[in-house]
Design a protein around this motif. Structure first.
Motif, PDB file in Angstrom:
ATOM      1  N   ASN A   1       1.016  -1.219  -0.219  1.00 15.89           N
ATOM      2  CA  ASN A   1       0.118  -0.328  -0.100  1.00 15.89           C
ATOM      3  C   ASN A   1       0.764   1.792  -0.193  1.00 15.89           C
ATOM      4  N   LEU A   2       1.626   1.569  -0.811  1.00 15.69           N
ATOM      5  CA  LEU A   2       2.589   2.354  -0.463  1.00 15.69           C
ATOM      6  C   LEU A   2       1.994   3.542  -1.549  1.00 15.69           C
ATOM      7  N   VAL A   3       1.911   5.038  -0.930  1.00 16.44           N
ATOM      8  CA  VAL A   3       1.026   5.762  -1.014  1.00 16.44           C
ATOM      9  C   VAL A   3       2.947   7.322  -1.741  1.00 16.44           C
ATOM     10  N   SER A   4       2.447   8.280  -2.208  1.00 17.51           N
ATOM     11  CA  SER A   4       3.044   9.079  -2.566  1.00 17.51           C
ATOM     12  C   SER A   4       3.141  10.634  -1.904  1.00 17.51           C
ATOM     13  N   LYS A   5       3.843  10.712  -1.251  1.00 21.39           N
ATOM     14  CA  LYS A   5       3.680  11.948  -0.032  1.00 21.39           C
ATOM     15  C   LYS A   5       4.836  12.986  -0.734  1.00 21.39           C
ATOM     16  N   HIS A   6       4.693  14.195  -0.856  1.00 16.87           N
ATOM     17  CA  HIS A   6       5.050  15.287  -1.085  1.00 16.87           C
ATOM     18  C   HIS A   6       5.625  15.859   0.094  1.00 16.87           C
ATOM     19  N   VAL A   7       6.741  16.280   0.273  1.00 17.56           N
ATOM     20  CA  VAL A   7       7.787  16.739   1.077  1.00 17.56           C
ATOM     21  C   VAL A   7       7.956  17.963   0.975  1.00 17.56           C
TER      22      VAL A   7
END
Length: 106
Positions: free
Chosen positions: A43-49
Motif C-alpha cells: 500500500n505504497l502512497v506518494s507523499k509530497h514533502v
C-alpha cells in the motif's frame, strides 16, 4: 471498549483484497483504535514533502499507507499458509495464538 486486532507487530501477513492482493509483508505498526495496520512495502502512497529546515531535501517520497486489519490474514511460519488465529489457554493462565490449519503456535 478496547478494540482488538488479530495481528501483532512483526507478524508476516498476506493481503486479501485491494491493489496489492496476494502480496506478503511484515507488519510494521498496528493501530487497534482505528483497526488499521501498516505493512512493509505494501500500500505504497506518494507523499509530497516540503523542506522544513534550510538544506532539507524536498520532493515526492514513497511511504507505506495504513490499511484495514480485516484486509490482511496472518501467514503461519510452520505450514506457510494464510490462516485464522485461534487461542489456547493453558492451566497456568497463559494464552497462546494457534494456527487453525496446522495447530502449531504462532
Amino acid at each position: 471498549m478496547k478494540n482488538k486486532v488479530h495481528v501483532k507487530t512483526g507478524d508476516t501477513v498476506v493481503v486479501l483484497s485491494g491493489k496489492d492482493r496476494g502480496k506478503k509483508g511484515k507488519v510494521l505498526q498496528v493501530s487497534p483504535k482505528e483497526g488499521k495496520v501498516i505493512v512493509e512495502k505494501i500500500n505504497l502512497v506518494s507523499k509530497h514533502v516540503k523542506p522544513r529546515k534550510p538544506g532539507d531535501q524536498s520532493g515526492i517520497v514513497k511511504a507505506e499507507g495504513a490499511m484495514y486489519a480485516c484486509k490482511v490474514q496472518i501467514v503461519c511460519p510452520h505450514c506457510g499458509k494464510p490462516t485464522r488465529v485461534s487461542h489456547k489457554i493453558f492451566e497456568d493462565g497463559t494464552k497462546e495464538r494457534i494456527c487453525k490449519k496446522c495447530g502449531e503456535a504462532l
